[in-house]
Write an enzyme that holds these catalytic residues in place. Structure first.
Site, PDB file in Angstrom:
ATOM      1  N   ARG A 233      -2.262   1.307  -7.695  1.00  0.00           N
ATOM      2  CA  ARG A 233      -2.026   0.724  -9.020  1.00  0.00           C
ATOM      3  C   ARG A 233      -2.038   1.814 -10.066  1.00  0.00           C
ATOM      4  O   ARG A 233      -2.869   2.741  -9.996  1.00  0.00           O
ATOM      5  CB  ARG A 233      -3.118  -0.304  -9.377  1.00  0.00           C
ATOM      6  CG  ARG A 233      -2.882  -1.682  -8.847  1.00  0.00           C
ATOM      7  CD  ARG A 233      -1.674  -2.386  -9.493  1.00  0.00           C
ATOM      8  NE  ARG A 233      -1.433  -3.691  -8.899  1.00  0.00           N
ATOM      9  CZ  ARG A 233      -0.609  -3.935  -7.867  1.00  0.00           C
ATOM     10  NH1 ARG A 233       0.069  -2.962  -7.297  1.00  0.00           N
ATOM     11  NH2 ARG A 233      -0.439  -5.163  -7.414  1.00  0.00           N
ATOM     12  N   GLU A 262       3.803  -0.297 -16.684  1.00  0.00           N
ATOM     13  CA  GLU A 262       5.115  -0.579 -16.082  1.00  0.00           C
ATOM     14  C   GLU A 262       5.853  -1.627 -16.908  1.00  0.00           C
ATOM     15  O   GLU A 262       5.221  -2.548 -17.421  1.00  0.00           O
ATOM     16  CB  GLU A 262       4.912  -1.088 -14.646  1.00  0.00           C
ATOM     17  CG  GLU A 262       4.340  -0.008 -13.760  1.00  0.00           C
ATOM     18  CD  GLU A 262       4.063  -0.516 -12.339  1.00  0.00           C
ATOM     19  OE1 GLU A 262       4.478  -1.645 -11.992  1.00  0.00           O
ATOM     20  OE2 GLU A 262       3.432   0.220 -11.579  1.00  0.00           O
ATOM     21  N   HIS A 280       8.112   1.315  -8.541  1.00  0.00           N
ATOM     22  CA  HIS A 280       7.272   0.309  -7.885  1.00  0.00           C
ATOM     23  C   HIS A 280       8.048  -0.439  -6.783  1.00  0.00           C
ATOM     24  O   HIS A 280       8.256  -1.648  -6.854  1.00  0.00           O
ATOM     25  CB  HIS A 280       6.711  -0.684  -8.922  1.00  0.00           C
ATOM     26  CG  HIS A 280       5.499  -1.431  -8.412  1.00  0.00           C
ATOM     27  ND1 HIS A 280       4.492  -1.861  -9.230  1.00  0.00           N
ATOM     28  CD2 HIS A 280       5.144  -1.842  -7.158  1.00  0.00           C
ATOM     29  CE1 HIS A 280       3.572  -2.500  -8.523  1.00  0.00           C
ATOM     30  NE2 HIS A 280       3.958  -2.500  -7.246  1.00  0.00           N
TER      31      HIS A 280
HETATM   32  P1  NAP Z   1      -7.418  -3.763   1.022  1.00  0.00           P
HETATM   33  O1  NAP Z   1      -7.175  -3.945   2.483  1.00  0.00           O
HETATM   34  O2  NAP Z   1      -8.290  -4.705   0.300  1.00  0.00           O
HETATM   35  O3  NAP Z   1      -7.941  -2.278   0.819  1.00  0.00           O
HETATM   36  C1  NAP Z   1      -8.482  -1.823  -0.386  1.00  0.00           C
HETATM   37  C2  NAP Z   1      -9.348  -0.617  -0.094  1.00  0.00           C
HETATM   38  O4  NAP Z   1      -9.754  -0.033  -1.337  1.00  0.00           O
HETATM   39  C3  NAP Z   1     -10.585  -0.958   0.681  1.00  0.00           C
HETATM   40  O5  NAP Z   1     -10.688  -0.080   1.779  1.00  0.00           O
HETATM   41  C4  NAP Z   1     -11.732  -0.742  -0.290  1.00  0.00           C
HETATM   42  O6  NAP Z   1     -12.802  -0.137   0.422  1.00  0.00           O
HETATM   43  C5  NAP Z   1     -11.156   0.248  -1.299  1.00  0.00           C
HETATM   44  N1  NAP Z   1     -11.719   0.097  -2.643  1.00  0.00           N
HETATM   45  C6  NAP Z   1     -12.162   1.086  -3.433  1.00  0.00           C
HETATM   46  N2  NAP Z   1     -12.630   0.634  -4.589  1.00  0.00           N
HETATM   47  C7  NAP Z   1     -12.476  -0.665  -4.565  1.00  0.00           C
HETATM   48  C8  NAP Z   1     -12.771  -1.681  -5.495  1.00  0.00           C
HETATM   49  N3  NAP Z   1     -13.342  -1.419  -6.667  1.00  0.00           N
HETATM   50  N4  NAP Z   1     -12.465  -2.950  -5.164  1.00  0.00           N
HETATM   51  C9  NAP Z   1     -11.919  -3.226  -3.960  1.00  0.00           C
HETATM   52  N5  NAP Z   1     -11.608  -2.279  -3.033  1.00  0.00           N
HETATM   53  C10 NAP Z   1     -11.896  -1.020  -3.340  1.00  0.00           C
HETATM   54  O7  NAP Z   1      -6.019  -3.788   0.240  1.00  0.00           O
HETATM   55  P2  NAP Z   1      -4.571  -3.344   0.753  1.00  0.00           P
HETATM   56  O8  NAP Z   1      -3.868  -4.501   1.356  1.00  0.00           O
HETATM   57  O9  NAP Z   1      -4.696  -2.093   1.542  1.00  0.00           O
HETATM   58  O10 NAP Z   1      -3.877  -3.045  -0.672  1.00  0.00           O
HETATM   59  C11 NAP Z   1      -4.409  -2.037  -1.490  1.00  0.00           C
HETATM   60  C12 NAP Z   1      -3.722  -2.020  -2.837  1.00  0.00           C
HETATM   61  O11 NAP Z   1      -2.417  -1.468  -2.736  1.00  0.00           O
HETATM   62  C13 NAP Z   1      -3.474  -3.368  -3.495  1.00  0.00           C
HETATM   63  O12 NAP Z   1      -4.643  -3.857  -4.150  1.00  0.00           O
HETATM   64  C14 NAP Z   1      -2.350  -3.077  -4.483  1.00  0.00           C
HETATM   65  O13 NAP Z   1      -2.879  -2.730  -5.743  1.00  0.00           O
HETATM   66  C15 NAP Z   1      -1.664  -1.870  -3.868  1.00  0.00           C
HETATM   67  N6  NAP Z   1      -0.285  -2.189  -3.426  1.00  0.00           N
HETATM   68  C16 NAP Z   1       0.764  -1.529  -3.995  1.00  0.00           C
HETATM   69  C17 NAP Z   1       2.040  -1.815  -3.570  1.00  0.00           C
HETATM   70  C18 NAP Z   1       3.223  -1.106  -4.142  1.00  0.00           C
HETATM   71  O14 NAP Z   1       4.316  -1.664  -4.119  1.00  0.00           O
HETATM   72  N7  NAP Z   1       3.073   0.089  -4.642  1.00  0.00           N
HETATM   73  C19 NAP Z   1       2.268  -2.790  -2.597  1.00  0.00           C
HETATM   74  C20 NAP Z   1       1.183  -3.433  -2.052  1.00  0.00           C
HETATM   75  C21 NAP Z   1      -0.112  -3.117  -2.466  1.00  0.00           C
HETATM   76  P3  NAP Z   1     -14.318  -0.450  -0.017  1.00  0.00           P
HETATM   77  O15 NAP Z   1     -14.471  -1.935   0.052  1.00  0.00           O
HETATM   78  O16 NAP Z   1     -15.147   0.320   0.947  1.00  0.00           O
HETATM   79  O17 NAP Z   1     -14.419   0.077  -1.420  1.00  0.00           O
HETATM   80  C1  8YV Z   2       4.703  -6.172  -5.439  1.00  0.00           C
HETATM   81  C2  8YV Z   2       2.473  -5.010  -5.063  1.00  0.00           C
HETATM   82  O1  8YV Z   2       5.777  -5.421  -5.885  1.00  0.00           O
HETATM   83  O2  8YV Z   2       1.696  -6.508  -3.427  1.00  0.00           O
HETATM   84  C3  8YV Z   2       1.401  -5.784  -4.384  1.00  0.00           C
HETATM   85  O3  8YV Z   2       0.238  -5.651  -4.793  1.00  0.00           O
HETATM   86  O4  8YV Z   2       2.212  -4.197  -5.887  1.00  0.00           O
HETATM   87  C4  8YV Z   2       3.893  -5.191  -4.686  1.00  0.00           C
HETATM   88  O5  8YV Z   2       4.041  -5.510  -3.338  1.00  0.00           O
HETATM   89  C5  8YV Z   2       4.193  -6.889  -6.616  1.00  0.00           C
HETATM   90  O6  8YV Z   2       2.963  -7.439  -6.462  1.00  0.00           O
HETATM   91  C6  8YV Z   2       5.171  -7.993  -6.960  1.00  0.00           C
HETATM   92  O7  8YV Z   2       5.033  -8.407  -8.220  1.00  0.00           O
END
Ligand code: NAP
Ligand code: 8YV
Length: 317
Positions: A233, A262, A280
């Site tokens: 993020r 964004e 993104h």
């Molecule tokens: P997840 O499985 O919940 O993993 C999040 C990781 O972050 C956990 O290992 C957690 O470990 C750590 N973390 C550190 N500080 C944290 C906090 N304050 N609160 C919660 N977790 C924390 O999530 P994911 O499915 O991998 O997704 C991660 C993030 O990627 C999403 O939240 C989203 O913002 C981003 N994302 C971006 C895109 C994109 O298009 N660029 C797409 C999808 C997701 P600990 O619990 O040990 O802290």
């Molecule tokens: C999406 C994302 O683009 O899943 C997320 O957290 O950042 C992306 O996969 C977004 O959420 C769609 O609005």
């Protein structure tokens, strides 16, 4: 279920719209010139929300006092105040897992693009410089021998780590907890992680707890060969500190898929030479977005059929 009223504040993918139109009575807020007037009129009837692109807090929930569920598109839900939802007895769901591999692929692609300057090299070719001037200059950075520090070793972080292992990178991580059964070295602080690696992969969630976690001190610790990749993020990285670090060569470069405001991207970031910018697109393939949309539908359907959601956010479990 046709008698159940669902609010759709912003347009969603055709597979979501079509299925919801068949299953429920859907009120499309974006189709009216006066959304507030429509909410005043139908707010009491709304039982569920198919959500993308807007924030949810008490002020919003007051407009739909009988809502039971917010079914959100995307795995990250930092735009949804889960305390407010819990207080209003509204369950929140998101779309985990179905996008993990796509986002991990994007993260690794962005990392390699940034380090080997592939975007800049393509621009060189397209500008006719290869033919008329010279080969693209050798890149000062290489992926070889790099040490990847992952901030947020969750679903996507682990999928990135698996790919990075195949590329021969050393891996370490930081999160709030040291994870059982994970062999990668753990660093209790983000600054400690940055000092131990040269490529910082940010894949932690947004929100107050992580806001500006990657700050000037962390960037200083990452050092002059350091590269920041942000696929998590925009709010997690202090963009002003990042620009300063890039301008002053405190770090080497950055690859960003997400930004603080964004779709605005600071002009300075656009001008800097060792920066790769994506709009993104982490999960943005048709197939993956459709799978995310299907989960939005499945959560609403399951909730109103069985009283159980398929993928509630952890705070609701
Ligand atoms: P997840 O499985 O919940 O993993 C999040 C990781 O972050 C956990 O290992 C957690 O470990 C750590 N973390 C550190 N500080 C944290 C906090 N304050 N609160 C919660 N977790 C924390 O999530 P994911 O499915 O991998 O997704 C991660 C993030 O990627 C999403 O939240 C989203 O913002 C981003 N994302 C971006 C895109 C994109 O298009 N660029 C797409 C999808 C997701 P600990 O619990 O040990 O802290
Ligand atoms: C999406 C994302 O683009 O899943 C997320 O957290 O950042 C992306 O996969 C977004 O959420 C769609 O609005």
């Amino acid at each position: 279920m046709n008698s159940i009223d669902i609010l759709m504040p912003r347009p969603m993918l055709p597979n979501v719209q079509e299925q919801l139109d068949t299953l429920f009575t859907v009120h499309k807020l974006y189709e009216t010139d006066d959304p507030e007037a429509l909410l005043d009129e139908i707010g009491d009837r709304i039982k569920g929300v198919a959500l993308t692109g807007i924030a949810v807090d008490t002020a919003f929930l007051r407009k739909i006092p009988n809502a039971q569920i917010i079914s959100s598109f995307g795995v990250g839900y930092d735009h949804i105040n889960t305390d407010d939802c819990l207080a209003a007895d509204v369950i929140v769901t998101h779309t985990p897992d179905v996008l993990t591999d796509e986002v991990a692929d994007t993260a690794v692609g962005l990392m390699i693009m940034t380090i080997r300057e592939f975007g800049q090299a393509e621009n060189w070719l397209r500008a006719g410089k290869w033919e008329n001037k010279a080969p693209y200059p050798l890149t000062p950075a290489t992926l070889r021998g790099r040490k990847l520090g992952i901030f947020g070793l969750g679903r996507i972080g682990k999928a990135i780590a698996k790919r990075a292992e195949a590329f021969g990178l050393e891996i370490c991580y930081h999160g709030r907890h040291k994870q059982d059964g994970v062999a990668y070295p753990y660093h209790a602080t983000l600054t400690g992680l940055a000092a131990a690696c040269d490529t910082l992969m940010v894949v932690a969630p947004g929100g107050a707890e992580t806001e500006h976690a990657v700050n000037a001190e962390v960037l200083e610790a990452l050092g002059p060969t350091g590269v920041v990749i942000n696929i998590g993020r925009g709010s997690v990285v202090d963009e002003t500190a990042l620009i300063d670090a890039l301008e002053n060569r405190t770090i080497f470069g950055a690859g960003l898929d997400v930004f603080e405001h964004e779709p605005h991207v600071p002009e300075k970031l656009m001008q800097l030479p060792r920066v790769t910018l994506l709009p993104h697109v982490g999960s943005a393939s048709q197939a993956t977005r459709n799978a995310m949309g299907q989960l939005v539908v499945d959560n609403l359907k399951s909730w109103f059929e069985t009283g159980k959601a398929v993928t509630p956010v952890p705070e609701m479990k």
